[in-house]
Design an enzyme around this catalytic site. Sequence first.
Site, short mmCIF file in Angstrom:
data_model
loop_
_atom_site.label_atom_id
_atom_site.label_comp_id
_atom_site.label_asym_id
_atom_site.label_seq_id
_atom_site.Cartn_x
_atom_site.Cartn_y
_atom_site.Cartn_z
N CYS A 23 0.85 -1.19 0.00
CA CYS A 23 0.00 0.00 0.00
C CYS A 23 0.88 1.23 0.00
O CYS A 23 2.08 1.16 0.25
CB CYS A 23 -0.87 0.02 1.24
SG CYS A 23 -1.78 -1.51 1.49
N ARG B 182 1.65 1.61 -6.11
CA ARG B 182 1.82 0.63 -5.04
C ARG B 182 0.53 -0.12 -4.71
O ARG B 182 0.55 -1.15 -4.06
CB ARG B 182 2.30 1.31 -3.76
CG ARG B 182 3.75 1.67 -3.78
CD ARG B 182 4.18 2.17 -2.43
NE ARG B 182 4.20 1.12 -1.42
CZ ARG B 182 5.23 0.34 -1.15
NH1 ARG B 182 6.35 0.50 -1.82
NH2 ARG B 182 5.18 -0.58 -0.23
N TRP C 224 -3.76 -1.77 -1.40
CA TRP C 224 -3.65 -3.01 -2.17
C TRP C 224 -4.09 -4.08 -1.19
O TRP C 224 -3.35 -4.43 -0.27
CB TRP C 224 -2.20 -3.21 -2.63
CG TRP C 224 -1.95 -4.48 -3.34
CD1 TRP C 224 -1.44 -5.63 -2.80
CD2 TRP C 224 -2.15 -4.75 -4.72
NE1 TRP C 224 -1.33 -6.59 -3.77
CE2 TRP C 224 -1.75 -6.09 -4.95
CE3 TRP C 224 -2.63 -4.00 -5.79
CZ2 TRP C 224 -1.81 -6.67 -6.21
CZ3 TRP C 224 -2.70 -4.59 -7.04
CH2 TRP C 224 -2.30 -5.90 -7.24
N ASN D 261 0.56 -0.15 6.16
CA ASN D 261 1.02 -0.96 5.04
C ASN D 261 1.68 -2.19 5.64
O ASN D 261 2.56 -2.06 6.50
CB ASN D 261 2.02 -0.15 4.22
CG ASN D 261 2.71 -0.98 3.15
OD1 ASN D 261 2.20 -2.02 2.75
ND2 ASN D 261 3.86 -0.51 2.70
N GLY D 262 1.27 -3.39 5.22
CA GLY D 262 1.86 -4.61 5.76
C GLY D 262 0.80 -5.58 6.21
O GLY D 262 -0.36 -5.47 5.80
N GLU E 233 10.35 -21.07 -18.12
CA GLU E 233 10.13 -19.71 -17.62
C GLU E 233 11.31 -18.81 -18.02
O GLU E 233 11.11 -17.65 -18.42
CB GLU E 233 9.93 -19.73 -16.10
CG GLU E 233 9.78 -18.38 -15.43
CD GLU E 233 8.63 -17.54 -15.97
OE1 GLU E 233 7.80 -18.03 -16.74
OE2 GLU E 233 8.60 -16.33 -15.61
N LYS F 88 10.99 -15.43 -20.36
CA LYS F 88 11.47 -14.10 -19.93
C LYS F 88 12.36 -13.48 -21.00
O LYS F 88 12.23 -12.30 -21.34
CB LYS F 88 12.28 -14.18 -18.62
CG LYS F 88 11.51 -14.41 -17.36
CD LYS F 88 10.67 -13.25 -16.91
CE LYS F 88 9.28 -13.31 -17.47
NZ LYS F 88 8.28 -14.11 -16.84
N GLU G 61 10.26 -12.44 -24.21
CA GLU G 61 9.29 -11.35 -24.14
C GLU G 61 9.92 -9.98 -23.96
O GLU G 61 9.36 -8.99 -24.41
CB GLU G 61 8.22 -11.60 -23.07
CG GLU G 61 8.71 -11.66 -21.66
CD GLU G 61 7.55 -11.85 -20.67
OE1 GLU G 61 7.78 -12.48 -19.64
OE2 GLU G 61 6.44 -11.37 -20.93
N HIS H 118 15.64 -36.05 -30.09
CA HIS H 118 14.45 -36.36 -30.90
C HIS H 118 14.14 -35.24 -31.87
O HIS H 118 13.01 -35.12 -32.34
CB HIS H 118 13.26 -36.66 -29.98
CG HIS H 118 13.52 -37.84 -29.09
ND1 HIS H 118 13.52 -39.13 -29.56
CD2 HIS H 118 13.85 -37.92 -27.78
CE1 HIS H 118 13.81 -39.96 -28.57
NE2 HIS H 118 14.02 -39.24 -27.48
N LYS I 128 0.02 -6.06 -19.65
CA LYS I 128 0.21 -6.68 -18.33
C LYS I 128 -0.90 -7.68 -18.03
O LYS I 128 -0.66 -8.75 -17.51
CB LYS I 128 0.25 -5.60 -17.25
CG LYS I 128 0.47 -6.13 -15.85
CD LYS I 128 1.85 -6.77 -15.71
CE LYS I 128 2.03 -7.52 -14.41
NZ LYS I 128 3.10 -8.52 -14.50
C1 F6R Z 1 4.92 -13.25 -18.61
C2 F6R Z 1 3.64 -12.86 -18.10
C3 F6R Z 1 2.43 -13.49 -18.65
C4 F6R Z 1 1.40 -13.76 -17.55
C5 F6R Z 1 0.09 -14.26 -18.16
C6 F6R Z 1 -0.92 -14.62 -17.10
O1 F6R Z 1 5.98 -12.60 -17.98
O2 F6R Z 1 3.54 -12.00 -17.25
O3 F6R Z 1 2.74 -14.67 -19.32
O4 F6R Z 1 1.93 -14.69 -16.67
O5 F6R Z 1 -0.45 -13.29 -19.00
O6 F6R Z 1 -1.25 -13.50 -16.34
P1 F6R Z 1 -2.00 -13.65 -14.96
O7 F6R Z 1 -1.06 -14.36 -14.03
O8 F6R Z 1 -2.29 -12.26 -14.52
O9 F6R Z 1 -3.23 -14.47 -15.20
#
Ligand code: F6R
Length: 609
Positions: free
Chosen positions: A2, A27, A74, A100-101, A482, A486, A489, A505, A604
């Site tokens: 928060c 935040r 939050w 906050n916490g 993963e 990273k 993207e 294979h 996002k």
């Molecule tokens: C990759 C990334 C995306 C999310 C995906 C699911 O770095 O951020 O692959 O993981 O869009 O998003 P959430 O977890 O919000 O459902």
Amino acid sequence: MCGIVGYIGNKSAAPFLLDGLTKLEYRGYDSAGIAVFDAHDVFIEKSVGRLDALKEKLKGVTLDGVIGIGHTRWATHGRPSDQNAHPHTDCNGEFVVVHNGIIENFMPLKEALIAKGHHFTSETDTEVVAHLIEEFYEGDFAAAVRAVLKKIEGSYSLVFMSEKHPDTLICAKQDNPLVVGLGDGENFIASDIPAIISRTRRTYILNDGEIAIVKKDSVEITDREGKPVDKKIFHVSWNAEAAEKGGYEHFMLKEINEQPKAVRDTMSKRVAKDGSRITLDELNWSKEFLDGIDKVYIVACGTAYHAGLVGKFYIEKLARILVEVDLASEFRYRDPIVDEKTLVIVISQSGETSDTLAALKEAKRRGARTLAVTNVVGSSIAREADQVVHTWAGPEIAVASTKAYTTQLILMFMLALYMAQLRSTVSDERARELIGLLKKIPAQISETLSDVEPIKTFARRYGFNEDVFYIGRSLDYDVALEGALKLKEISYIHAEAYASGELKHGTLALIVEGVPVIALATQKSVYEKTISNIKEVKARDAVVIGIAADGDEEIGKFVDHVMFVPDTDELLIPLLAVVPLQLLAYYAAITRGCDVDKPRNLAKSVTVE
Ligand code: F6R
């Protein structure tokens, strides 16, 4: 998580409070509120939703008070709502607090306070703090705050205001940031520097255990016993944008560095004090409940799906229940075999991903029991699922998910161990051993983050390659997926992850001289096999970067470079092995001049199909 602000001086407090909250909205943004004290009364206004909703409510309201506090929330305990928004007050509205916490022992405190006749109006953990100060106050504001701090356990930055002391704000810090900004005839309080940077650059950055008694012309800092602390003024040299990122160049780097705290917060309150059990009180499952489940489905997208793959391993290994993992966008059209004996776990940082939400609805329609693992209290997925367990990562701003992933992993691990303990599929001794190691993970992540120079060097050396391959077996393969995501993207390098055993294979055809291969070799149970796969790619003249556990003296013989991570049980090491991969992706993107926090074509939260 928060954002917090406070003002005391000669000017009207409200403009600073609203301006400061605007700077802190990154935040947390599910609700906001302010309290301003004028000559006679405390005026409080709060609103669910973004800060604009609060500003709208305040339109036309004249606020002259020169002392006030504010908060942008939050949610952790209690869904986002007007009632749960801060500030919170005691029964008589004489003490006002923002926080906050997480107050870990708020439930027993709340029960005791209710038994004494206190009346609560919210579902938050914070409200106990306001009632506790009412309970302890005997005329000395600071003494009452100190008494409260002795009672509460957990993490906090807190600011207290009292209509009995209209010349004082008191703030306290434990495991959450808090800063006092020093002005002329006025002083400021904030959870983060961006809130105050336009007013002053002279600050006291509070340490854990410190309390600041802030008046308009003075700031006195003490420890929790009331002993004065000699504090040096810190001059902030960051510009406003850097301040928002906590001094980091990008939100992604800030969030990578927040992982020790995010993981610690996610674990907090969920491990019995004596280290013997995982206690997921929000679930309250029984052996009978689990006996009624013959299959678990984990459904998610992207990084959350990768966390699901690790979750499958954990549940199968520890709780011995069959687990399927599926991409939400596939599951919903697959005609999945799901019925009332299936537990469907959806994982979603945002709680808003449309495919995951649709998959959850589909699972419910078919009669499954559903559980959401999400970072956002009150999100659509949290509301739709039968039950929810939250990751406490705090808001994730960078598009590339980092701290959400590690908190999802830790939560899936705890969930699996919780299920295993209910089903008696792990011995008490093994559970204790794993819990002991679990508690060390935040510090081990910090250790992994402490030396980034070799990673920067690799990124500079290989950041312009067109292709990078990631290989691993068992959990190393899941982490490889993963790591590759990273890199793709944010750096736009073509990166692929393969289960090492699959190389011959087909993929081996792509391994030619000079191609970088990141080889994860942290899983002791398949170590020899992994080494033989590394030899296969080395024989094709690939450049191999190994990721291995401290103490591995073999790996250096077979690879070109090694990045070591602290050693732990092979179930937990994904939490550490992923960190250099996140950093490698970050620095590769920097090397290539990419927009790290906002990669092309990506958003996002994917709320469309
Ligand atoms: C990759 C990334 C995306 C999310 C995906 C699911 O770095 O951020 O692959 O993981 O869009 O998003 P959430 O977890 O919000 O459902």
